[in-house]
Write a protein that holds these residues in place. Sequence first.
Motif, PDB file in Angstrom:
ATOM      1  N   ALA A 305       0.806  -1.225   0.000  1.00 36.13           N
ATOM      2  CA  ALA A 305       0.000   0.000   0.000  1.00 36.13           C
ATOM      3  C   ALA A 305       0.841   1.278   0.000  1.00 36.13           C
ATOM      4  O   ALA A 305       0.353   2.345  -0.412  1.00 36.13           O
ATOM      5  CB  ALA A 305      -0.930  -0.019   1.209  1.00 36.13           C
ATOM      6  N   SER A 306       2.118   1.215   0.415  1.00 34.57           N
ATOM      7  CA  SER A 306       2.918   2.454   0.487  1.00 34.57           C
ATOM      8  C   SER A 306       3.106   3.067  -0.898  1.00 34.57           C
ATOM      9  O   SER A 306       3.397   4.250  -1.032  1.00 34.57           O
ATOM     10  CB  SER A 306       4.270   2.202   1.154  1.00 34.57           C
ATOM     11  N   PHE A 308       0.886   3.762  -2.874  1.00 33.14           N
ATOM     12  CA  PHE A 308      -0.252   4.644  -3.143  1.00 33.14           C
ATOM     13  C   PHE A 308      -0.270   5.838  -2.187  1.00 33.14           C
ATOM     14  O   PHE A 308      -1.202   6.619  -2.183  1.00 33.14           O
ATOM     15  CB  PHE A 308      -1.565   3.834  -3.052  1.00 33.14           C
ATOM     16  N   HIS A 309       0.757   5.956  -1.345  1.00 38.68           N
ATOM     17  CA  HIS A 309       0.828   7.100  -0.419  1.00 38.68           C
ATOM     18  C   HIS A 309       1.571   8.263  -1.069  1.00 38.68           C
ATOM     19  O   HIS A 309       2.449   8.050  -1.902  1.00 38.68           O
ATOM     20  CB  HIS A 309       1.571   6.706   0.869  1.00 38.68           C
ATOM     21  N   ARG A 310       1.245   9.468  -0.618  1.00 42.44           N
ATOM     22  CA  ARG A 310       1.883  10.664  -1.186  1.00 42.44           C
ATOM     23  C   ARG A 310       3.408  10.580  -1.118  1.00 42.44           C
ATOM     24  O   ARG A 310       4.124  10.960  -2.035  1.00 42.44           O
ATOM     25  CB  ARG A 310       1.387  11.920  -0.428  1.00 42.44           C
ATOM     26  N   THR A 311       3.921  10.056  -0.019  1.00 35.93           N
ATOM     27  CA  THR A 311       5.373  10.032   0.185  1.00 35.93           C
ATOM     28  C   THR A 311       6.028   8.830  -0.511  1.00 35.93           C
ATOM     29  O   THR A 311       7.257   8.690  -0.441  1.00 35.93           O
ATOM     30  CB  THR A 311       5.690   9.990   1.692  1.00 35.93           C
ATOM     31  N   ASP A 315       9.198   7.062   1.167  1.00 34.12           N
ATOM     32  CA  ASP A 315       8.749   7.901   2.275  1.00 34.12           C
ATOM     33  C   ASP A 315       9.412   9.282   2.263  1.00 34.12           C
ATOM     34  O   ASP A 315       9.921   9.755   3.275  1.00 34.12           O
ATOM     35  CB  ASP A 315       9.031   7.161   3.604  1.00 34.12           C
ATOM     36  N   ASP A 317       8.953  13.126   2.133  1.00 41.75           N
ATOM     37  CA  ASP A 317       7.827  13.998   2.499  1.00 41.75           C
ATOM     38  C   ASP A 317       7.778  15.276   1.657  1.00 41.75           C
ATOM     39  O   ASP A 317       8.116  16.360   2.136  1.00 41.75           O
ATOM     40  CB  ASP A 317       7.918  14.315   3.999  1.00 41.75           C
ATOM     41  N   ASP A 372      -0.141  17.137  -6.283  1.00 38.42           N
ATOM     42  CA  ASP A 372       0.069  15.760  -5.800  1.00 38.42           C
ATOM     43  C   ASP A 372       0.040  14.774  -6.974  1.00 38.42           C
ATOM     44  O   ASP A 372      -0.960  14.708  -7.714  1.00 38.42           O
ATOM     45  CB  ASP A 372      -1.064  15.436  -4.805  1.00 38.42           C
ATOM     46  N   ARG A 374      -0.497  11.798  -7.111  1.00 39.63           N
ATOM     47  CA  ARG A 374      -1.556  10.774  -7.076  1.00 39.63           C
ATOM     48  C   ARG A 374      -2.817  11.241  -7.802  1.00 39.63           C
ATOM     49  O   ARG A 374      -3.595  10.429  -8.285  1.00 39.63           O
ATOM     50  CB  ARG A 374      -1.881  10.399  -5.635  1.00 39.63           C
ATOM     51  N   TRP A 393       1.246   3.141 -11.016  1.00 44.58           N
ATOM     52  CA  TRP A 393       1.663   3.769  -9.755  1.00 44.58           C
ATOM     53  C   TRP A 393       3.173   3.695  -9.585  1.00 44.58           C
ATOM     54  O   TRP A 393       3.785   4.589  -8.991  1.00 44.58           O
ATOM     55  CB  TRP A 393       0.880   3.167  -8.583  1.00 44.58           C
ATOM     56  N   SER A 397       5.128   7.213  -9.255  1.00 49.34           N
ATOM     57  CA  SER A 397       5.924   7.532  -8.065  1.00 49.34           C
ATOM     58  C   SER A 397       7.380   7.786  -8.482  1.00 49.34           C
ATOM     59  O   SER A 397       8.054   8.665  -7.938  1.00 49.34           O
ATOM     60  CB  SER A 397       5.821   6.417  -7.015  1.00 49.34           C
TER      61      SER A 397
END
Length: 484
Positions: A305-306, A308-311, A315, A317, A372, A374, A393, A397
Amino acid sequence: MNEKVVKNMIWFRRQLRIHDQPLFECFDSGTEGVIGVWVLDPREHTAQVGGFTRTGSHRMRFLLETIAELRAAMRRMGSELIIRIGKPEQILPELTETLGIDRFHFVEEPGSEERSIERAVINRMQTNATGLSPETLLEIEDPGTFARELPEVFSSFRRHVEKRLDYGQPRPAPERLRPVKTPADFESGEIPTLDQLGLFDEVADPRGVMQFRGGESSGLERLEQWMFHGDHLQHYKQTRNEMLGPEYSSKFSPWLAVGALSSRQVAARSFSYEEERTKNESTYWLRFELLWREFFRLHLLKHGASLFHRTGPIDLDLEYRNDPEMFEHWRNGTTGIPLIDANMRELKGTGFMSNRGRQIVASFLSKNMNVDWRWGARWFERCLIDYCPAANWGNWSYSAGVGADPRGFRGFDIARQARSYDPRGDYVAKWLPEEVGHLDGMSRHAPWDHGGPTPVVETSRSLDEARVRWEAASMIHRTRLEGR
Ligand SMILES: Cc1cc2nc3c(=O)[nH]c(=O)nc-3n(C[C@H](O)[C@H](O)[C@H](O)COP(=O)(O)OP(=O)(O)OC[C@H]3O[C@@H](n4cnc5c(N)ncnc54)[C@H](O)[C@@H]3O)c2cc1C
């Protein structure tokens, strides 16, 4: 006394084909019965995310065409494909009960959402259920374990696998299948129409690179036509960054994404091409690109799932301004920058965009527009007929600088991209005839110098600002990692 025939059910997900079908290896086609099922999950397709449905009409049409062909093929082989709409974890356990199925089989997918649905199906199922490992291009015995050790960088992965692993051979298909008897009142289900799914039946813009038709036979036909009849593979490395016409790249991606074409089949045909025609950098390069696909599938399996995260999986930021107006300009192709607008209009009108175009517009949204990444990935998900969670994705990313990229800041200089990939302005003139058709050559890429409107973003300053933001975030990221 009649001997009891074992009843198998195979759940088709993203392997919508007969050739090289791993599900056919799960049972003995000579003695056991089999029936197929496909479930259209509204959460995956018709649900609204970020203001639009997850699957747009071009992609849905291609998918439904593929299903129609798969059903016809299953019937020709003597079996059936059941069609249902709803949640697989509700439908499939019920269906196996109703039909008295002995064994249920499916192929696991690398995506986190897909995996949670698989778990829910298995948890509710009374029947003996088996999940085959996610499909791979290479001979990888246990993709889950392999993914845990996957290098973060593509080139390390490629070097490793090219030394140690073989390409998988496409599996042979049985000629006939033994059917599973269904009760007299059993309904196999109809293939829904776009209208029934609440989608407008849009005709693809005829300016598109080609007319894509879903289904295994069109996929196999494209493979033979592009590689052998047209003989385009021999020049692929030189043409793959172009943006106009059907032949600059293979266009296999829509069929590969739904599994109407298997990557092993494509690789196997490229080896035959090398034996029969010629072997050069281009013939290798198609497999190099398939390795990117394989890498992103394993990368998704590793990071879950990471991704699909913004970071992103690393990770990092990075914050975004997220101006909705900017996003609307981007997705509708009204930024005033021809190379961006032409690509975005092609995507919206046809469901396809070249790889070069995708890299340019992705960098532009997340870097120049400070939106963003995403949001862009979701818009691609909606529009692309070749939408594939891992490739989409993973590439997004990567483009946004929060994924599998070893290098520092990567941002595209639009004017330079235009000079390199559309020096005569033919591509932008095709998609923006009113805006730039009256201009010539490179001036088509700068209509503002010829009385046209000023773009919504100043490209070079916004890229410099993005670099500063990325460097600041990277410094904090490094300090945090060192402090661990
Ligand atoms: C922001 C962004 C989003 C993308 N989203 C998707 C997506 O949802 N689905 C998808 O299939 N591809 C995606 N790609 C990768 C690539 O752009 C397409 O696979 C390619 O343009 C499809 O055209 P083709 O089949 O003619 O490719 P070809 O150049 O002929 O390549 C052959 C095959 O290799 C694979 N491939 C090529 N490049 C890549 C790549 N960078 N990553 C993964 N696989 C690759 C594809 O399966 C492709 O069909 C994305 C790229 C970017 C930059």
